[in-house]
Structures are given as C-alpha cells and as structure tokens.
Design an enzyme around this catalytic site. Structure first.
Site, PDB file in Angstrom:
ATOM      1  N   GLY A  46       0.818  -1.217   0.000  1.00 46.51           N
ATOM      2  CA  GLY A  46       0.000   0.000   0.000  1.00 46.51           C
ATOM      3  C   GLY A  46       0.846   1.259   0.000  1.00 46.51           C
ATOM      4  O   GLY A  46       0.563   2.225  -0.721  1.00 46.51           O
ATOM      5  N   CYS A  47       1.895   1.259   0.799  1.00 51.88           N
ATOM      6  CA  CYS A  47       2.760   2.435   0.887  1.00 51.88           C
ATOM      7  C   CYS A  47       3.524   2.652  -0.411  1.00 51.88           C
ATOM      8  O   CYS A  47       3.740   3.787  -0.828  1.00 51.88           O
ATOM      9  CB  CYS A  47       3.715   2.300   2.075  1.00 51.88           C
ATOM     10  SG  CYS A  47       2.825   2.253   3.652  1.00 51.88           S
ATOM     11  N   THR A  48       3.910   1.558  -1.060  1.00 48.71           N
ATOM     12  CA  THR A  48       4.579   1.668  -2.359  1.00 48.71           C
ATOM     13  C   THR A  48       3.626   2.272  -3.381  1.00 48.71           C
ATOM     14  O   THR A  48       4.008   3.168  -4.145  1.00 48.71           O
ATOM     15  CB  THR A  48       5.092   0.292  -2.830  1.00 48.71           C
ATOM     16  OG1 THR A  48       6.072  -0.172  -1.894  1.00 48.71           O
ATOM     17  CG2 THR A  48       5.698   0.369  -4.213  1.00 48.71           C
ATOM     18  N   ALA A  51       3.262   6.028  -2.578  1.00 47.97           N
ATOM     19  CA  ALA A  51       4.505   6.747  -2.889  1.00 47.97           C
ATOM     20  C   ALA A  51       4.701   6.878  -4.392  1.00 47.97           C
ATOM     21  O   ALA A  51       5.107   7.935  -4.883  1.00 47.97           O
ATOM     22  CB  ALA A  51       5.689   6.035  -2.249  1.00 47.97           C
TER      23      ALA A  51
END
Length: 156
Positions: A46-48, A51
């Site tokens: 999710g963070c990838t 970002a």
C-alpha cells in the site's frame, strides 16, 4: 491518540532526517506550499502504491508550487533503498520515535485486518506558504488518494 489538526492551525514544527541523513526543517520551507504524507512502512504494497502515485503526480504538483515530503517511522537507510527501488524523486523523512506523528495526530488506534492496534494512521496534510494547515486528511486510502488530493487542490 493525539488531537487531530484543524485547517487554519499553524503546522507543528519539526526537523527530521531525510533518506540521505540530511536534516529537513518545516520552517525552512516557509514561503512554499508543502504536502506532507504520513505512511506506515516503506516498501510495503500500500505504501509503495501511494509513494509511486505521488512520484507519478510530482510534475503537476511541483508546477502548482507544491513540495512533497513523505514521512514514516523507517530509518534513513531503508528510506534510501525505498527511494532507489521505486525511483522516488522527492524526499522521504525518518521519524523513528514517532514524535512528529504524535504532533500531527497520525499515531493511534486503528483497525488492521479486523484487529485493533496502535500504529500510523495514513494521512496527508497540505501546508500553505505561511506554515498553516490548509487541509488535514486523516485515514486516507493508499489507492486513489493522490488523484483525489489533486482534484481537491485543483491540480490537473
């Protein structure tokens, strides 16, 4: 959980190390509009996604006068690997003791796979040229968030 920030309030001051271990202070960005996005952990799916969405929207956001900064509890070495792995071209800041997370109200209880845990509440803040919170967006989703933010800011 700490109190949430409201629009119009002065954005809490901080100085954090970036992925290259250089200090970045919010006060040094006065006169510019800043987007701060808090995410749980570098190199997770999710963070990838989030970002990379910021990376892919960087040109129009910068053209509209915004500086983008990602903030997580990861150490600078991991942030450097994340940045290199995914071609991120904006700074990632390290807040390992989550003191800045607390100041922004993004550390607290949250649901994770049906279980209540303490952790990072994915959130984004838009800070104006005078250092005031223009938008405080709490508990955002990783997918589609940047597109909604661009629409909110009128950035095509």
């Amino acid at each position: 959980m700490t109190a949430r920030l409201e629009p119009g309030r002065l954005a809490p001051a901080f100085t954090l190390l970036d992925q290259d271990e250089n200090p970045v202070a919010l006060k040094d960005l006065r006169g510019r509009r800043v987007i701060l996005f808090f995410y749980p952990e570098a190199m997770t799916p999710g963070c990838t996604k989030e970002a990379c969405d910021f990376r892919d929207s960087l040109a129009p956001l910068q053209a509209a006068g915004y500086t983008i900064l990602g903030i997580s509890r990861d150490l600078p070495e991991k942030l450097e690997r994340f940045r290199e792995r995914d071609g991120l071209t904006y700074d990632l800041l390290s807040d390992p003791d989550h003191k800045v997370h607390l100041k922004y109200g993004v550390w607290g209880d949250k649901m994770n796979y049906g279980k209540l845990i303490k952790g990072v509440i994915r959130s984004t803040f838009v800070v104006n040229e005078k250092g005031r919170v223009e938008h405080a967006l709490y508990n955002v989703r990783a997918t589609g968030h940047v597109a909604r933010l661009r629409k909110l800011l009128g950035v095509g």
